[in-house]
Design an enzyme around this catalytic site. Structure first.
Site, PDB file in Angstrom:
ATOM      1  N   GLY A  44       0.813  -1.211   0.000  1.00 29.98           N
ATOM      2  CA  GLY A  44       0.000   0.000   0.000  1.00 29.98           C
ATOM      3  C   GLY A  44       0.846   1.260   0.000  1.00 29.98           C
ATOM      4  O   GLY A  44       0.546   2.237  -0.702  1.00 29.98           O
ATOM      5  N   CYS A  45       1.913   1.251   0.768  1.00 34.93           N
ATOM      6  CA  CYS A  45       2.788   2.433   0.848  1.00 34.93           C
ATOM      7  C   CYS A  45       3.509   2.661  -0.474  1.00 34.93           C
ATOM      8  O   CYS A  45       3.730   3.801  -0.883  1.00 34.93           O
ATOM      9  CB  CYS A  45       3.784   2.269   1.993  1.00 34.93           C
ATOM     10  SG  CYS A  45       2.964   2.146   3.604  1.00 34.93           S
TER      11      CYS A  45
END
Length: 144
Positions: A44-45
Site C-alpha cells: 500500500g505504501c
C-alpha cells in the site's frame, strides 16, 4: 484522531532520505503536502508513493512541496526512493516525534493520513481515508 483543518501545523526538524536537516519552516510561503505512511516498500505504501511520483510534475508546476513521512530510518528511505524512482523528499521520524505531533501514531508506525499545509503554515485539508492508488490525484483535485 488526526489534527483538524484550521490548526497551525506543528513545526519539526528532522533528517531526510539524504541525511540533510529539514524543517517545516524551510517551506514557508509554499503549500506543503505532508503525507504520513506506515512503512517503506510495503504494497500500500509503495502504491501511494508511486501515485505521488506519477503526479509529481503536476505538483511541481503548482509549486507544491510533497513530503512523505514514516518512522523508517534514512537508509530505508534511501533504498525505497531509489527502488521506485521517487522524486520527492522522504522524512525520517525514527523516534515518532512528528507522528505524535500530528496525532497519527498507530502503535509503532504512522497511520496513513495526509495533511495539506497552506503557505501560512495552517492545515487546510486532512485526508484520513486514503485510496493508495489514486491518492496523489485525489489530493490534487482538492487543490485546484
Amino acid at each position: 484522531m488526526a489534527l483538524t483543518v484550521g490548526t497551525k501545523a506543528p513545526s519539526f526538524t528532522t533528517k531526510d532520505d539524504q541525511g540533510n536537516t529539514v524543517s517545516l519552516t524551510d517551506f514557508a510561503g509554499k503549500i506543503v503536502v505532508l503525507y504520513f505512511y506506515p512503512k517503506d516498500d510495503t504494497p500500500g505504501c509503495t502504491k501511494q508513493a508511486q501515485s505521488f511520483r506519477d503526479q509529481y510534475e503536476e505538483y511541481q508546476s503548482k509549486d507544491i512541496v510533497v513530503l512523505g513521512v514514516s518512522m523508517d530510518d534514512e537508509a530505508s528511505h534511501k533504498m525505497f526512493k531509489e527502488k521506485y524512482g521517487l522524486p520527492f523528499t522522504l522524512l525520517t521520524d525514527t523516534d515518532g516525534a512528528i507522528t505524535k505531533a500530528y496525532d497519527v501514531e498507530g502503535g509503532g508506525y504512522s497511520k496513513r493520513v495526509t495533511y495539506v499545509i497552506d503557505a501560512e503554515g495552517t492545515i487546510s485539508k486532512v485526508d484520513a481515508s486514503v485510496n493508495t492508488s489514486t491518492h496523489a490525484l485525489d489530493v490534487l483535485a482538492t487543490l485546484k
